[in-house]
Write an enzyme that holds these catalytic residues in place. Structure first.
Site, short mmCIF file in Angstrom:
data_model
loop_
_atom_site.label_atom_id
_atom_site.label_comp_id
_atom_site.label_asym_id
_atom_site.label_seq_id
_atom_site.Cartn_x
_atom_site.Cartn_y
_atom_site.Cartn_z
CB SER A 1 -0.89 0.03 1.25
OG SER A 1 -1.93 -0.90 1.11
CG HIS B 1 -2.84 -1.70 -3.63
ND1 HIS B 1 -1.84 -2.63 -3.48
CD2 HIS B 1 -3.14 -1.29 -2.37
CE1 HIS B 1 -1.55 -2.79 -2.20
NE2 HIS B 1 -2.35 -1.98 -1.50
CG HIS C 1 -5.08 -6.87 -0.23
ND1 HIS C 1 -5.13 -5.89 -1.18
CD2 HIS C 1 -3.97 -6.63 0.51
CE1 HIS C 1 -4.10 -5.07 -1.03
NE2 HIS C 1 -3.38 -5.49 -0.01
CE1 TYR D 1 -8.91 -5.13 1.33
CE2 TYR D 1 -7.06 -6.09 2.53
CZ TYR D 1 -7.59 -5.09 1.73
OH TYR D 1 -6.80 -4.05 1.32
CD GLU D 2 -8.23 -6.14 -3.32
OE1 GLU D 2 -8.51 -5.49 -4.34
OE2 GLU D 2 -7.08 -6.59 -3.09
CB ALA E 1 1.32 -0.54 4.56
CG MET F 1 -5.07 -6.60 6.52
SD MET F 1 -6.40 -5.44 6.13
CE MET F 1 -6.40 -4.42 7.60
CB SER F 2 -0.91 -8.47 1.83
OG SER F 2 0.21 -7.75 2.31
CG ASN G 1 -0.89 1.40 11.75
OD1 ASN G 1 -0.64 1.01 10.60
ND2 ASN G 1 -1.49 0.64 12.63
CG HIS H 1 -6.39 2.41 3.27
ND1 HIS H 1 -5.35 1.50 3.33
CD2 HIS H 1 -6.54 2.71 1.94
CE1 HIS H 1 -4.89 1.25 2.10
NE2 HIS H 1 -5.59 1.97 1.25
#
Ligand SMILES: O=P(O)(O)O[C@@H]1C[C@H](O)[C@@H](CO)O1
Ligand SMILES: Nc1nc2[nH]cnc2c(=O)[nH]1
Length: 291
Positions: free
Chosen positions: A35, A66, A88, A90-91, A118, A221-222, A245, A259
């Site tokens: 990201s 992206h 990802h 989650y997509e 990230a 998440m990846s 973060n 995000h």
């Protein structure tokens, strides 16, 4: 979620053949941009670039930050292919779609995969803006059966039961730490364990505490599915997390992550990540075995 959409060897080959018909570049190194890190492709010389929507068989990127473009080019004497945008779970992509490009890269002759992402930090010593070289990962979805290798094994790519110990190449990791020193950013550089969770929500405080107790340094998440597929087909892997973060672990802490904030920190540090990756590629030994 466990049901395995099948992608045949022929399907991967068709995409690889189409790309070979469109570009003269025969990459040795593939780079997946996390990201806000799409700028990693900017240093490539003599670029050929393709929108994912124009590449037969390619999934589409749906996440802000992206771009959805595959860029081929030369970087410090090595031919590279760069994914400006990853897929990802989650997509809604199946894990074999999520990892589709990695097997295509293998068929294009790629030897080394560089994955970037990230991530939020759990370790107290990791601050936003720091770079964590990934020493190992915890593939949470994989541990409960959401693994891109689920289903019949394709022996043409690799073995039924691949080992994941040592999946992040030790030589590349120490080279990256050394480069960090030479770039004068050693205070930003760390090594640690990345955990992939399914997302798309960020962690609750109880989840953050659990991950921290389990020895996870950074969470995202990846990455893990791409690495599993890369190791399965014999690619060398290097991974880094840009810490964007701190993951909130205290009920007294009123911070919260979003995000946009993740993208902002990624962009602020993207030049440094770009320099690091460029120098790492320049020092890589490759076989130059064009296919
Ligand atoms: O593609 P990466 O892993 O860099 O993206 C991270 C995880 C989520 O997709 C997003 C959250 O801000 O950034
Ligand atoms: N799961 C997760 N993914 C992230 N990607 C960037 N920051 C975070 C985070 O705090 N948690």
């Amino acid at each position: 979620m466990n049901s395995k959409e099948q992608i045949s060897h022929d399907d991967y080959q068709k995409t690889a053949d189409w790309l070979k018909s469109q570009t003269k570049h025969r990459p040795q190194v593939a780079i997946i941009c996390g990201s806000g890190l799409g700028v990693l492709a900017d240093n490539l010389k003599c670029q050929d670039s393709f929108a994912y929507s124009d590449i037969p068989g390619f999934p589409q990127s749906t996440v802000q930050g992206h771009a959805g473009r595959l860029v081929f080019g030369e970087l410090k004497g090595k031919t590279c292919v760069c994914m400006q945008g990853r897929f990802h779970m989650y997509e809604g992509h199946s894990l074999c779609k999520t990892t589709f490009p990695v097997r295509v890269f293998k068929l294009l002759g790629v030897e080394t995969l560089i994955v970037t992402n990230a991530a939020g930090s759990l370790a107290d010593g990791l601050r936003p803006g720091d770079i964590m070289i990934i020493k190992d990962h915890v593939n949470f979805p994989g541990l409960v059966g959401m693994n891109p290798l689920f289903g019949p094994n394709d022996d043409k790519f690799g073995p039924r039961f691949p080992a994941m110990s040592g999946c992040y190449d030790k030589g590349l990791r120490s080279s990256a730490m050394e480069i960090g020193k030479q770039l004068g950013v050693s205070e930003l550089m760390h090594e640690g364990v990345y955990a992939m969770v399914g997302g798309p929500n960020f962690e609750s405080i109880a989840e953050a505490r659990l991950l921290h107790r389990l020895g996870v340094d950074a969470v995202g998440m990846s990455t893990a599915p791409e690495v599993v597929i890369a190791i399965h087909c014999g690619l060398k892997v290097f991974g880094l997390s840009l810490i964007t973060n701190k993951v909130v672990k205290s009920y007294e802490d009123s911070d919260s992550v979003n995000h946009e904030g993740v993208l902002e920190v990624s962009r602020l540090r993207s030049q440094t990540v770009q320099q690091l990756v460029t120098e790492l590629v320049s020092r890589m030994e490759t076989n130059n075995n064009a296919v």
